[in-house]
Scaffold this active site. Structure first.
Site, PDB file in Angstrom:
ATOM      1  N   TYR A 171       0.821  -1.192   0.000  1.00  0.00           N
ATOM      2  CA  TYR A 171       0.000   0.000   0.000  1.00  0.00           C
ATOM      3  C   TYR A 171       0.854   1.240   0.000  1.00  0.00           C
ATOM      4  O   TYR A 171       1.685   1.431   0.874  1.00  0.00           O
ATOM      5  CB  TYR A 171      -0.911   0.010   1.236  1.00  0.00           C
ATOM      6  N   HIS A 221      -3.441   5.098   6.096  1.00  0.00           N
ATOM      7  CA  HIS A 221      -3.710   3.671   6.313  1.00  0.00           C
ATOM      8  C   HIS A 221      -2.800   3.100   7.397  1.00  0.00           C
ATOM      9  O   HIS A 221      -2.335   1.954   7.297  1.00  0.00           O
ATOM     10  CB  HIS A 221      -3.548   2.887   5.011  1.00  0.00           C
TER      11      HIS A 221
HETATM   12 MG    MG Z   1      -9.134   4.203   4.835  1.00  0.00          MG
END
Ligand code: MG
Length: 413
Positions: A171, A221
């Site tokens: 990510y 995140h």
């Molecule tokens: Mg989120």
């Protein structure tokens, strides 16, 4: 008195994610409600909680008493909360609200106080392996009149390392990472420092290229440690974000006071919250700007409605979690709440693609950056069960959550 005759769970995967829908059938022929109970990574546990525990508890009870039934479902097992039980309860809860609105022959929003706006502004995700890909993606969204864009660099590029089969999607633009030690376990490796640097570069590029006519968002995140997150939130101030999402991991929410003191960047948190004891201190302390809980993981519309009203008093807006693993039913319920909430901020949307609009007739409609509900009674979304069965769910071991730091340590995903 209309009572609960049966409760069933329908599993389907019309757009590549395992979805869980709860159907509450009543003593009135043709009167039923639908709710979303999608905990895509643990869907089988939710099915068991609904069918094995909640169904026997609820059969024969009065469908009109939503608050009573919510408390009954939550308290009956003594230990309460958590994403599995909350999803099971949330699915039934949304279905009961759907039934109540159908009985009243009203769109759900009218049971929540009525519309304060006609539609909800949405944000969508733009990512790319480099700035050129990112530009293409953003231009595509701008061409659809999407004016709120979540920017991410590197999405989709697998950064699988080491041996084994547990690799997955890394990510957030990790770039080159330090080689892991010999024998490091497989996983989705990322480097927080590289991620932060590359993301700052991408945001600078996008703001320069597209100017101020676009609202930019970014989701950390949970990929930074607390002090890195404070510095990062300060560094992005110059890009004038609409909000910065989840800069702090769930385990580190005690840092929010320091984060607030460090920056004026608007903060959104946290899609992982499942109970009021997590969000209430952040709201009452005015430490965040947007509530991001996922309605089914919170326990349905009943607790979400209370959270929205509470947040309004503190000047905090809502931006409920709306990924691809939220069914159109879940999106519709959130949308009705948003249309009735003065403190609504933004609707996260991954468009209803592939077979989703056919499997779920009455899907909310996206037009020029706004999401509109169908005007049917209830939340307005139905389910074609025969068609849904043509898209069976697929069991798998989740790979992308096996995130690892450069030295191989597991990290929050
Ligand atoms: Mg989120």
């Amino acid at each position: 008195m209309v009572t609960i005759r049966d409760i069933r769970v329908i599993l389907t995967r019309p757009m590549g994610r395992n979805l869980v829908v709860v159907k509450v059938e009543t003593s009135e022929p043709e009167l039923y409600g639908l709710g979303c109970a999608t905990f895509t990574q643990r869907y089988r546990a939710v099915v068991s909680a609904v069918v094995d525990d909640l169904k026997p508890l609820l059969i024969g009870r009065d469908v009109s008493r939503i608050e009573e039934l919510w408390r009954l479902m939550m308290f009956n097992g003594y230990w309460r909360g958590g994403p599995v039980l909350n999803n099971a309860v949330g699915g039934v809860d949304m279905a009961l609200w759907d039934i109540k609105a159908k009985v009243a022959c009203l769109p759900l929003v009218d049971l929540l106080g009525g519309k304060v706006r006609e539609a909800a502004a949405v944000y969508q995700h733009a990512d790319g392996r480099d700035h050129a890909e990112l530009d293409d993606h953003i231009e595509d969204l701008l061409g659809q009149n999407i004016r709120h864009v979540r920017v991410r660099l590197g999405g989709g590029a697998a950064q699988t390392r080491a041996s084994g089969e547990a690799g997955g999607m890394a990510y957030g633009g990790v770039g080159a990472v330090t080689p892991p030690p010999d024998g490091a376990l497989a996983g989705a490796y990322f480097d927080p420092s590289t991620y932060a640097r590359s993301t700052l570069g991408a945001l600078e590029h996008v703001r320069d290229r597209f100017g101020d006519g676009i609202e930019l968002l970014h989701d950390v995140h949970e990929r930074l440690n607390p002090v890195q997150a404070l510095g990062f939130a300060r560094d992005v101030e110059r890009f004038r974000l609409f909000f910065l999402e989840d800069p702090l991991a769930l385990e580190q929410i005690g840092w929010h006071e320091r984060l607030r003191a460090a920056t004026t960047t608007p903060i959104a948190a946290s899609e992982l919250f499942t109970q009021p004891s997590e969000w209430l201190p952040l709201v009452s302390g005015r430490l965040i700007d947007f509530l991001r809980m996922h309605l089914s993981h919170l326990g349905g519309l009943t607790p979400a409605r209370k959270a929205a009203v509470t947040a309004e008093s503190f000047g905090v807006r809502t931006a409920w979690h709306g990924p691809g693993d939220c069914s159109p039913v879940g999106h519709a319920v959130g949308l009705h709440l948003e249309l009735a909430s003065p403190n609504f901020g933004l609707h996260e949307l991954q468009p209803f693609v592939d077979a989703a609009p056919e499997v779920f007739p009455g899907c909310p409609e996206l037009r020029d950056g706004y999401l509109y509900p169908s005007n049917l009674p209830g939340h307005g979304v139905d389910l074609d069960e025969k068609l849904a069965a043509k898209y069976p769910v697929e069991p798998s071991v989740v790979a992308w959550t096996q995130s690892r730091l450069p030295d191989g340590t597991l990290s929050p995903p």
